[in-house]
Design an enzyme around this catalytic site. Structure first.
Site, PDB file in Angstrom:
ATOM      1  CE1 TYR A  45      22.814   9.047  36.116  1.00 18.23           C
ATOM      2  CE2 TYR A  45      22.127   9.730  38.396  1.00 18.23           C
ATOM      3  CZ  TYR A  45      22.414   8.669  37.472  1.00 18.23           C
ATOM      4  OH  TYR A  45      23.132   8.174  37.878  1.00 18.23           O
ATOM      5  CG  LEU A 101      15.997  -3.075  44.283  1.00 16.06           C
ATOM      6  CD1 LEU A 101      15.140  -1.843  44.033  1.00 16.06           C
ATOM      7  CD2 LEU A 101      15.873  -3.767  45.445  1.00 16.06           C
ATOM      8  CE  LYS A 139      12.621   4.993  38.757  1.00 12.23           C
ATOM      9  NZ  LYS A 139      11.638   4.581  37.803  1.00 12.23           N
ATOM     10  CB  SER A 140      10.691   3.866  43.588  1.00 14.75           C
ATOM     11  OG  SER A 140       9.315   3.200  43.153  1.00 14.75           O
ATOM     12  NE  ARG A 159       7.529   0.192  42.366  1.00 16.38           N
ATOM     13  CZ  ARG A 159       6.343   0.508  42.215  1.00 16.38           C
ATOM     14  NH1 ARG A 159       5.500  -0.897  42.459  1.00 16.38           N
ATOM     15  NH2 ARG A 159       6.249   0.514  41.093  1.00 16.38           N
ATOM     16  CG  ASN A 162      12.677   0.641  47.792  1.00 17.00           C
ATOM     17  OD1 ASN A 162      12.301  -0.588  47.457  1.00 17.00           O
ATOM     18  ND2 ASN A 162      12.846   1.327  46.806  1.00 17.00           N
TER      19      ASN A 162
HETATM   20  P1  NDP Z   1      17.182  -0.174  40.560  1.00 19.17           P
HETATM   21  O1  NDP Z   1      17.700  -1.497  40.840  1.00 19.17           O
HETATM   22  O2  NDP Z   1      17.756   1.133  41.959  1.00 19.17           O
HETATM   23  O3  NDP Z   1      16.032  -0.567  39.647  1.00 19.17           O
HETATM   24  C1  NDP Z   1      15.020  -0.385  39.753  1.00 19.17           C
HETATM   25  C2  NDP Z   1      13.664  -0.436  38.746  1.00 19.17           C
HETATM   26  O4  NDP Z   1      14.005  -1.037  39.846  1.00 19.17           O
HETATM   27  C3  NDP Z   1      12.656   0.660  38.493  1.00 19.17           C
HETATM   28  O5  NDP Z   1      12.154  -0.115  37.802  1.00 19.17           O
HETATM   29  C4  NDP Z   1      11.859   0.315  39.656  1.00 19.17           C
HETATM   30  O6  NDP Z   1      10.513   0.634  39.430  1.00 19.17           O
HETATM   31  C5  NDP Z   1      12.235  -0.936  40.641  1.00 19.17           C
HETATM   32  N1  NDP Z   1      11.985  -1.102  41.913  1.00 19.17           N
HETATM   33  C6  NDP Z   1      12.470  -0.051  43.302  1.00 19.17           C
HETATM   34  N2  NDP Z   1      11.309   0.087  43.974  1.00 19.17           N
HETATM   35  C7  NDP Z   1      11.398  -1.692  43.852  1.00 19.17           C
HETATM   36  C8  NDP Z   1      10.683  -2.575  45.116  1.00 19.17           C
HETATM   37  N3  NDP Z   1      10.255  -2.098  46.582  1.00 19.17           N
HETATM   38  N4  NDP Z   1      10.347  -3.700  44.582  1.00 19.17           N
HETATM   39  C9  NDP Z   1      10.132  -4.108  42.757  1.00 19.17           C
HETATM   40  N5  NDP Z   1      10.447  -3.400  41.772  1.00 19.17           N
HETATM   41  C10 NDP Z   1      11.546  -1.916  42.924  1.00 19.17           C
HETATM   42  O7  NDP Z   1      18.489   0.731  39.430  1.00 19.17           O
HETATM   43  P2  NDP Z   1      18.912   1.301  38.446  1.00 19.17           P
HETATM   44  O8  NDP Z   1      20.015   1.005  37.088  1.00 19.17           O
HETATM   45  O9  NDP Z   1      17.532   2.720  38.467  1.00 19.17           O
HETATM   46  O10 NDP Z   1      19.688   2.227  39.510  1.00 19.17           O
HETATM   47  C11 NDP Z   1      19.490   3.152  41.054  1.00 19.17           C
HETATM   48  C12 NDP Z   1      20.128   4.521  40.282  1.00 19.17           C
HETATM   49  O11 NDP Z   1      21.615   4.115  40.999  1.00 19.17           O
HETATM   50  C13 NDP Z   1      19.755   5.412  39.399  1.00 19.17           C
HETATM   51  O12 NDP Z   1      18.555   6.017  39.378  1.00 19.17           O
HETATM   52  C14 NDP Z   1      21.284   5.958  39.817  1.00 19.17           C
HETATM   53  O13 NDP Z   1      20.697   7.061  40.793  1.00 19.17           O
HETATM   54  C15 NDP Z   1      22.134   5.548  40.029  1.00 19.17           C
HETATM   55  N6  NDP Z   1      22.944   4.672  38.968  1.00 19.17           N
HETATM   56  C16 NDP Z   1      24.645   5.146  38.746  1.00 19.17           C
HETATM   57  C17 NDP Z   1      24.872   4.901  38.057  1.00 19.17           C
HETATM   58  C18 NDP Z   1      26.370   5.235  37.817  1.00 19.17           C
HETATM   59  O14 NDP Z   1      26.910   5.258  36.560  1.00 19.17           O
HETATM   60  N7  NDP Z   1      26.666   5.605  38.693  1.00 19.17           N
HETATM   61  C19 NDP Z   1      24.357   3.653  36.673  1.00 19.17           C
HETATM   62  C20 NDP Z   1      23.345   3.122  36.673  1.00 19.17           C
HETATM   63  C21 NDP Z   1      22.113   3.713  37.694  1.00 19.17           C
HETATM   64  P3  NDP Z   1       9.375   1.672  39.681  1.00 19.17           P
HETATM   65  O15 NDP Z   1      10.144   3.077  39.540  1.00 19.17           O
HETATM   66  O16 NDP Z   1       8.118   1.833  38.922  1.00 19.17           O
HETATM   67  O17 NDP Z   1       9.383   1.159  41.301  1.00 19.17           O
END
Ligand code: NDP
Length: 279
Positions: A55, A194, A235-236, A241, A245
């Site tokens: 990252y 999410l 992630k947010s 949010r 969460n």
């Molecule tokens: P998420 O499912 O966490 O989704 C993140 C998205 O959802 C962002 O656009 C965020 O917007 C939005 N969001 C967050 N909270 C809310 C809410 N309460 N209501 C509506 N929308 C919301 O997906 P990620 O892919 O980011 O996964 C989370 C984490 O998992 C990553 O950050 C990373 O740490 C990990 N990861 C690990 C991987 C691996 O290979 N091991 C691969 C991918 C991810 P906003 O930011 O604008 O709030």
């Protein structure tokens, strides 16, 4: 574990090592955005942060932790390393570099980020991680994106995998993968919990309970994860949010509500195929 109610906010990965079920995901935040998001989250009450070498934000995450003023031992810190380090010696080097970037002496959890089966050295990576646990550098180890075939090879080498971080959400329930985890005592950590703001947040199976309980759709889905015993790292960087969460331990979904969300499962595989994708 399906259907049971998780009353605690942590799960035990190894004797005395408790991982908070809800953590902050940090990809794709970098630099000041990552530092600010982490510091804010810790102030709100997050005690579990998920980062990775890939990252390119470990230094910023370390800055955010420092800025928050929290005592290191109050925080559960997870990182992951790339496949170039897949050897016993390499894993030690990966740990030295990650801990330096993060500004910490130890990690609570260190994960093999991708198995890279063509390279064929993920078992050695797991052995290296076990050595880091044995010498106290890390408190627990685990893997990410490992399919049952990969997990079997680790098991054959005599190692029990404590946790596997995989893509799970209501539409990507990965039933066979998760059944394998249950059978072998592997804790499921859900990434993209999410669905990256997935369409299912607007489905009546989610919006119905949200209305009834006075919660947001994201809270309903994160509660669904928790009641299934998953660790989840949404992630947010947004204050509201982040708050919502984390606030998923004061209400309970009924079995019928859980079943309706389970029924959103599409059978779709994860976005990325870990037999071929890696970094
Ligand atoms: P998420 O499912 O966490 O989704 C993140 C998205 O959802 C962002 O656009 C965020 O917007 C939005 N969001 C967050 N909270 C809310 C809410 N309460 N209501 C509506 N929308 C919301 O997906 P990620 O892919 O980011 O996964 C989370 C984490 O998992 C990553 O950050 C990373 O740490 C990990 N990861 C690990 C991987 C691996 O290979 N091991 C691969 C991918 C991810 P906003 O930011 O604008 O709030």
């Amino acid at each position: 574990m399906s259907g049971t109610i998780e009353k605690t906010t942590t799960a035990e990965l190894a004797p005395g090592v408790h991982i908070p079920l809800l953590g902050l995901g940090t990809w794709p935040l970098t630099a000041e955005d990552a530092a600010a998001a982490v510091s804010q989250a810790i102030t709100i009450g997050y005690r579990h942060i998920d980062t990775a070498e890939n990252y390119r934000n470990e230094s910023a995450v370390g800055q955010g932790i420092l800025r928050s003023g929290i005592e290191r031992e109050e925080l559960f810190l997870t990182s992951k390393f790339n496949t170039q380090w897949h050897s016993r010696k390499g894993v030690r080097e990966a740990f030295a570099k990650a801990s330096k970037r993060l500004g910490t002496d130890y990690l609570d959890l260190f994960l093999v980020h991708w198995p890279n089966p063509a390279q064929g050295r993920f078992v050695q990576a797991c052995e290296g991680l076990q050595q880091l646990v044995d010498d106290g550098s890390i408190r627990a180890w685990g893997v990410s994106n490992f399919k049952p075939a990969h997990l079997r090879l680790v098991k054959e080498a005599g190692l029990d995998v404590p946790v596997n971080q995989v893509q799970v959400d209501p539409e990507h329930g990965q039933p066979e993968q998760l059944a394998f985890h249950r059978e072998h005592g592997i804790r499921t950590a859900a990434y993209s919990p999410l669905g990256r703001n997935g369409g299912f947040l607007g489905h009546p199976a989610v919006t119905g309970p949200a209305r009834e309980l006075g919660k947001t759709p994201a809270q309903i889905v994160l509660r669904w994860h928790v009641q299934h015993g998953h660790v989840a790292t949404p992630k947010s960087a947004n204050y509201e949010r982040q708050r919502e969460n984390l606030d998923v331990f004061s209400f309970v979904l009924t079995q019928g509500q859980l079943d309706a969300i389970d029924a959103l499962e599409t059978g779709a595989p994860p976005r990325l195929d870990s037999d071929t994708y890696f970094h």
